[in-house]
Design a protein around this motif. Structure first.
Motif, PDB file in Angstrom:
ATOM      1  N   LYS A   7       0.863  -1.194   0.000  1.00 47.40           N
ATOM      2  CA  LYS A   7       0.000   0.000   0.000  1.00 47.40           C
ATOM      3  C   LYS A   7       0.896   1.239   0.000  1.00 47.40           C
ATOM      4  N   GLY A 151      -8.256   8.229   5.203  1.00 47.63           N
ATOM      5  CA  GLY A 151      -7.216   7.264   5.541  1.00 47.63           C
ATOM      6  C   GLY A 151      -7.595   5.831   5.195  1.00 47.63           C
ATOM      7  N   ASP A 154      -5.572   2.338   3.806  1.00 45.55           N
ATOM      8  CA  ASP A 154      -4.932   1.323   4.669  1.00 45.55           C
ATOM      9  C   ASP A 154      -5.861   0.118   4.798  1.00 45.55           C
ATOM     10  N   LYS A 209      -2.706   8.738  13.284  1.00 44.54           N
ATOM     11  CA  LYS A 209      -3.292   8.498  11.971  1.00 44.54           C
ATOM     12  C   LYS A 209      -2.387   7.672  11.052  1.00 44.54           C
TER      13      LYS A 209
HETATM   14 MG    MG Z   1      -3.006   7.378   5.783  1.00 48.08          MG
END
Ligand code: MG
Ligand code: ADP
Ligand code: ASP
Length: 416
Positions: A7, A151, A154, A209
């Motif tokens: 990723k 986010g 992920d 985060k």
């Molecule tokens: Mg992130």
């Protein structure tokens, strides 16, 4: 030969130069005989730019249309990365979430993954291709595009790794691992070689985060070996070195019981505090207040109810900043008169600071050390909440960074 999911976050995909570097790194892993699936984010700043455009058009954009818009950032990334791989002689194919498909529920802007079909991906991998899948997005039963929350790439990556029963999920980002706290706030923060799954879950949920919390949940549910590492190193660095770099999320919980008491410090600016003053102290009050808030789909975090004086008490809880106005409106319009509260006050400028560590289970005095450190800095604690492996305090947001730095030092995290 192993199946490995990579990723790459926004900074890692931040320019065509960086995308070319990602392609070189991916090609290196593929040349070593591995099957590689890549899950990239949008280029850095792109999701913010898109959401900013929406705000210029409407104060309350339709969530379905927001997802239609925000998902385009990742669509651009996957195509550019496929081109970059093809340009250096690798076969590569990109897919949007709906093409795989990655099926989600219909909670636009915070959808949850329900299933991932691996057929197409496996066919391509077996044909020797690198497969590139958009992070952050999926498709609901109506065929509409959904996104997984900020986010969320992920989570896409770990979920794809779990669906494909990958050997490992490597989360490449702009730091070289998970640190004792955000290295942008405390320059002495130290990289952790391993962090237990439980600690990572707490840190992510308390505001670190570096990983979206749902990705950690997926890693735990599927026992997916997950490593956080840097994408900013030389893309051609030796694979043996790269594959042990960064921070590994470990599932062996008791290895650290006898070590440091605290593993990390998390903080979250996204907090507000609401107090309902002068409510009658009788059964059902908490339910009437928090039930109304929950019915408005607002998430409540910390809660305290004071001792009653003359049969009246105060009731305080926290909600995320984005929900503050809505929560105040609900309380003023639907709750205040019904329960006979005197008034409702709020503070939208508070932050939460938390110390986290499985070592807390076998050590006493962590809370008092935390409170002493904050008192020595003259920082007032407004609320406290604890679990077996964390202690959180709510403080004025202007002292947040000071508190994080002082606690980092007090618990000896820079030289543990
Ligand atoms: Mg992130
Ligand atoms: P990406 O775009 O790769 O997903 P993010 O910006 O979402 O990257 O996450 C990486 C950032 O997380 C780092 O740049 C760092 O500032 C921040 N961060 C917060 N807490 C931590 C921590 N404990 N360890 C490492 N990074 C952290
Ligand atoms: N591009 C999305 C965001 O900025 C998802 C991600 O980067 O993980 O939130």
């Amino acid at each position: 030969m192993a199946l490995i999911v990579h990723k790459y976050g926004g900074t890692s995909m931040g320019s065509t130069e960086r995308i070319k570097n990602v392609a070189k790194r991916v090609a290196k892993w593929h040349d070593a005989g591995h099957q590689i699936v890549v899950v990239p984010s949008a280029m850095s700043g792109e999701t913010n730019r898109l959401l900013g455009l929406a705000k210029e058009i409407s104060e309350q954009p339709d969530p379905r249309e927001l997802d239609m818009l925000a998902s385009t950032g990742e669509q651009a990334s996957v195509a550019l990365l496929a081109m970059a791989l093809q340009a250096i002689g690798k076969q590569a194919v990109s897919y949007a979430g709906w093409q795989v498909p990655i099926k989600t529920d219909s909670s636009y802007t915070k959808a949850r993954i329900r299933s991932i079909d691996d057929a197409k991906v496996r066919r391509d991998l077996d044909a020797g291709k690198v497969v590139i899948i958009t992070g952050f997005q999926g498709v609901n039963d109506d065929g509409d595009i959904t996104t997984l929350g900020r986010g969320g790439s992920d989570t896409s990556a770990v979920a794809v790794a779990a669906a494909l029963k990958a050997a490992e999920c490597l989360i490449y980002t702009d730091v070289d691992g998970v640190y004792t706290t955000d290295p942008r706030v405390v320059s002495e923060a130290r990289r952790l070689k391993t962090v237990t799954f439980e600690e990572m879950l707490e840190m992510a949920s308390l505001g670190s985060k570096v990983l979206q919390i749902r990705s950690v949940e997926f890693a735990g549910n599927y026992k997916m070996p997950t490593r956080v590492l840097s994408s900013l190193t030389d893309p051609l660095m030796p694979l043996e070195e790269e594959s042990v770099s960064g921070t590994l999320i470990s599932f062996e919980e008791d290895t650290k019981m006898e070590q440091a008491t605290i593993t990390g410090i998390a903080f979250n600016r996204d907090e507000t505090k609401i107090t309902v003053l002068g409510v009658p102290d009788r059964p059902g009050i908490a339910y009437q207040i928090l039930g109304a808030v929950a019915d408005a789909n607002i998430e409540v975090d910390m809660i305290i109810q004071n001792q009653s004086v003359d049969g009246k008490t105060d009731f305080t809880f926290t909600v995320p900043r984005g929900e503050y106005t809505k929560a105040m409106d609900v309380l003023n319009d639907k709750v205040k008169a019904n329960i006979g509260a005197a008034s409702i006050t709020g503070d939208a400028k508070v932050s939460k600071v938390s110390v986290v560590g499985v070592g807390m289970r076998s050590h006493v005095g962590i809370a008092s050390q935390m409170f002493r450190t904050l008192s020595e800095e003259g920082i007032n604690i407004q609320m406290i909440s604890t679990s077996e492996i964390k202690i959180s305090v709510l403080i004025d947001e202007k002292y947040m960074e000071l508190a994080v730095r002082a606690l980092h030092k007090a618990f000896g995290l820079e030289n543990a």
